[in-house]
Enzyme design. Structure first.
Site, PDB file in Angstrom:
ATOM      1  N   CYS A 166      15.897  38.914  58.793  1.00 42.37           N
ATOM      2  CA  CYS A 166      14.982  38.171  59.672  1.00 42.37           C
ATOM      3  C   CYS A 166      13.763  38.992  60.061  1.00 42.37           C
ATOM      4  O   CYS A 166      12.828  38.474  60.666  1.00 42.37           O
ATOM      5  CB  CYS A 166      15.715  37.683  60.926  1.00 42.37           C
ATOM      6  SG  CYS A 166      16.925  36.405  60.542  1.00 42.37           S
ATOM      7  N   HIS A 182       4.187  23.800  62.105  1.00 42.77           N
ATOM      8  CA  HIS A 182       3.508  24.434  60.986  1.00 42.77           C
ATOM      9  C   HIS A 182       2.609  25.587  61.452  1.00 42.77           C
ATOM     10  O   HIS A 182       1.486  25.749  60.995  1.00 42.77           O
ATOM     11  CB  HIS A 182       2.725  23.406  60.156  1.00 42.77           C
ATOM     12  CG  HIS A 182       3.630  22.523  59.375  1.00 42.77           C
ATOM     13  ND1 HIS A 182       4.216  21.409  59.918  1.00 42.77           N
ATOM     14  CD2 HIS A 182       4.080  22.619  58.107  1.00 42.77           C
ATOM     15  CE1 HIS A 182       4.980  20.832  59.016  1.00 42.77           C
ATOM     16  NE2 HIS A 182       4.927  21.555  57.905  1.00 42.77           N
ATOM     17  N   GLU A 184      17.772  26.894  65.382  1.00 44.50           N
ATOM     18  CA  GLU A 184      17.101  27.462  64.207  1.00 44.50           C
ATOM     19  C   GLU A 184      17.690  26.869  62.935  1.00 44.50           C
ATOM     20  O   GLU A 184      16.999  26.719  61.944  1.00 44.50           O
ATOM     21  CB  GLU A 184      17.272  28.978  64.169  1.00 44.50           C
ATOM     22  CG  GLU A 184      16.349  29.705  65.078  1.00 44.50           C
ATOM     23  CD  GLU A 184      16.357  31.198  64.811  1.00 44.50           C
ATOM     24  OE1 GLU A 184      15.499  31.862  65.391  1.00 44.50           O
ATOM     25  OE2 GLU A 184      17.188  31.702  64.037  1.00 44.50           O
TER      26      GLU A 184
END
Length: 125
Positions: free
Chosen positions: A24, A74, A115
């Site tokens: 990550c 986005h 997530e």
């Protein structure tokens, strides 16, 4: 009578956790799901549009479209989230959303951010 209402939204965003020991650390993205919870007294019948509600779902959706979605959908969260909410973990994203809702004077009680379909974090007032 008091009630809790929930409204869920989705957005796609990229982030990285620069100090993370695993993968990550690198730039990656998620299809996030956010659940906003509001708690309050149910309004009595008084001839108003929001009779019988804690908060009109349309008002929650309007807030999301106007205030939150442009900041997250986005977007690269490492750049759009305020520094005090970094790193961009699910916990900190939820805390940021909670603060935005509190700033808007909405009766938020908690925010949950997923997530993935099996990993989420909830922050409460």
């Amino acid at each position: 009578m008091r009630a809790v209402i929930r409204k869920t939204f989705c957005f796609d965003a990229a982030h990285s956790l620069p100090n993370h020991a695993g993968k990550c650390r690198e730039l990656h993205g998620h299809s996030y799901r956010v659940e906003l919870c509001f708690e309050g007294d149910v309004k009595p019948a008084r001839g108003e549009s929001d009779d019988g509600m804690v908060l009109d779902f349309l008002d929650v959706s309007a807030w999301w479209q106007r205030e939150a979605k442009p900041l997250v959908d986005h977007r690269f969260l490492n750049e759009t989230m305020p520094e005090r909410f970094l790193p961009t973990t699910a916990e900190n994203i939820a805390a940021w959303m909670l603060a935005l809702l509190e700033d808007a004077a909405l009766p938020v009680s908690s925010v949950t951010v997923w997530e993935t379909s099996s990993a989420s974090a909830t922050v409460r007032r």
